[in-house]
Write a protein that holds these residues in place. Sequence first.
Motif, mmCIF file in Angstrom:
data_model
loop_
_atom_site.group_PDB
_atom_site.id
_atom_site.type_symbol
_atom_site.label_atom_id
_atom_site.label_comp_id
_atom_site.label_asym_id
_atom_site.label_seq_id
_atom_site.Cartn_x
_atom_site.Cartn_y
_atom_site.Cartn_z
ATOM 1 N N LEU A 1 0.762 -1.176 -0.140
ATOM 2 C CA LEU A 1 -0.125 0.015 0.010
ATOM 3 C C LEU A 1 0.988 1.136 -0.074
ATOM 4 O O LEU A 1 0.560 2.145 -0.573
ATOM 5 C CB LEU A 1 -0.854 0.040 1.177
ATOM 6 N N LEU A 2 2.147 1.223 0.423
ATOM 7 C CA LEU A 2 2.825 2.286 0.768
ATOM 8 C C LEU A 2 4.025 2.368 -0.523
ATOM 9 O O LEU A 2 4.762 3.504 -0.746
ATOM 10 C CB LEU A 2 4.005 2.327 1.978
ATOM 11 N N GLY A 3 3.861 1.425 -1.437
ATOM 12 C CA GLY A 3 4.877 1.515 -2.430
ATOM 13 C C GLY A 3 6.220 1.037 -2.129
ATOM 14 O O GLY A 3 7.189 1.529 -2.548
ATOM 15 N N GLU A 4 6.270 0.561 -0.951
ATOM 16 C CA GLU A 4 7.741 0.142 -0.173
ATOM 17 C C GLU A 4 8.253 -1.249 -0.856
ATOM 18 O O GLU A 4 7.424 -2.068 -0.893
ATOM 19 C CB GLU A 4 7.692 0.328 1.279
ATOM 20 N N LEU B 1 -2.519 4.119 8.399
ATOM 21 C CA LEU B 1 -1.360 4.138 7.229
ATOM 22 C C LEU B 1 -1.541 5.239 6.554
ATOM 23 O O LEU B 1 -0.249 5.729 6.160
ATOM 24 C CB LEU B 1 -1.694 2.923 6.612
ATOM 25 N N ALA B 2 -2.665 5.871 6.147
ATOM 26 C CA ALA B 2 -2.808 6.951 5.217
ATOM 27 C C ALA B 2 -2.157 8.224 5.940
ATOM 28 O O ALA B 2 -1.363 9.116 5.616
ATOM 29 C CB ALA B 2 -4.159 7.237 4.967
ATOM 30 N N ALA B 3 -2.291 8.173 7.273
ATOM 31 C CA ALA B 3 -1.701 9.568 7.994
ATOM 32 C C ALA B 3 -0.406 9.304 8.598
ATOM 33 O O ALA B 3 -0.016 9.909 9.107
ATOM 34 C CB ALA B 3 -2.984 9.631 9.318
ATOM 35 N N ARG B 4 -0.059 7.689 8.210
ATOM 36 C CA ARG B 4 1.274 7.533 8.933
ATOM 37 C C ARG B 4 1.136 7.472 10.579
ATOM 38 O O ARG B 4 2.494 8.199 11.116
ATOM 39 C CB ARG B 4 2.505 8.336 8.262
ATOM 40 N N LYS B 5 0.181 7.019 11.013
ATOM 41 C CA LYS B 5 0.036 7.298 12.321
ATOM 42 C C LYS B 5 0.248 5.973 13.026
ATOM 43 O O LYS B 5 -0.435 4.858 12.806
ATOM 44 C CB LYS B 5 -1.160 7.683 13.032
#
Length: 396
Positions: A39-42, A144-148
């Motif tokens: 999801l993060l493209g990692e 995850l979208a907020a990187r929280k």
Amino acid sequence: MTRQTVALPDDPALKQVLSALSAEGAQALVVGGAVRNALLGEPISDIDIATSARPDETIRLAEAAGLRSVPTGFDHGTVTVIAHGRGYEVTSFRRDVETDGRHAVVAYSDSLEDDARRRDFTMNALYATADGRVLDPVGGLSDLAARKLRFVGDARARITEDYLRILRFFRFLAWYGREADMQALAACRELRAGLNGISKERIGHEIRKLLTAPDPTQAVAFMAEAGVLPMVLPGADATDLAELIESEQDFGTGALPRWPRRLALMGADDAANALRLTRDEARMQAQLAEAQRMPPPAAAYRFGRAVAAQSVLIRAAHGKAPPFGWCHGIARAAEAKFPLAAADLVADLTGAALGRALRHAESAWIDSDFTLTRTELLALARRPVTDDATGSPGDA
């Protein structure tokens, strides 16, 4: 339950395993880091699978599809299924029955929600079907979208299940987070004494990974504020870590590993023991500490170019600007060969006097920026040498 799609790796082996496990109606889902990173493209390294099938069913279904299985963690519900020469850890849905801060007694469950609730962080409790549909039982997608970084459910409960999760919190914050949940930080501070029951090997494993993150500055600062850093690394001071990260970006570090110099910068009292470093890792820490007290060329001659270069970065982070031409200087010094050997002096000196004379000449040669000639060094070595330990004349 929020739903979204994700592009999983186009991996025939993975598809074969998922197909085998779901052949009779059981759920088989990619879970955890693989979903998060996709999801993060990692980059994705390991791919873990969660299933509603029990371990014995997993083995039967895999064998029915012609796949080999190994009961690598059978008592905890994990079977490794091998396809196309690669192993995939498959773990049955579980719920915790009892925990002691390090280990858990689990029971199998048919509920995806039960399995999600026993995981550590919401962003690690994401599941994906074979066709890429994301299942999000605990609100991990929005975090995850907020990187929280947030624990699943009650932070204190998750930590008391396994106190190592305190360090995992800071490690995942360094790698994937921009915002730390305040309740999580408070729980880490309150329960940090539980880390005393965790082995130094496991602590060292987490600290290595944390300090390998591209920029762990914020995470380490939170560790210090929570009282966790001094507990796991007594005497460590990360005040200048941000400056080191900047120096790394300015000067470049190539293939040199990040965590050893970052650990050396913090100057812990006994990192080798606190983190159970290997002999080679401990030697690197000792060399980096000593190199910081030397001119860069001397450090390069004594310990090699890599140690000297990293010591320059550490010194720069501490506010000591590197000398002009330092890179050229350490490259030349790393290749320098001392012109004298014991055989050159045995006609004049023996025993301890010989060793002192060689050390004295070598130190003078280094101080001269490696310019003293062999003839000059021979003359210097044959002069009387003062014993550094006693201050008395040597017996040369």
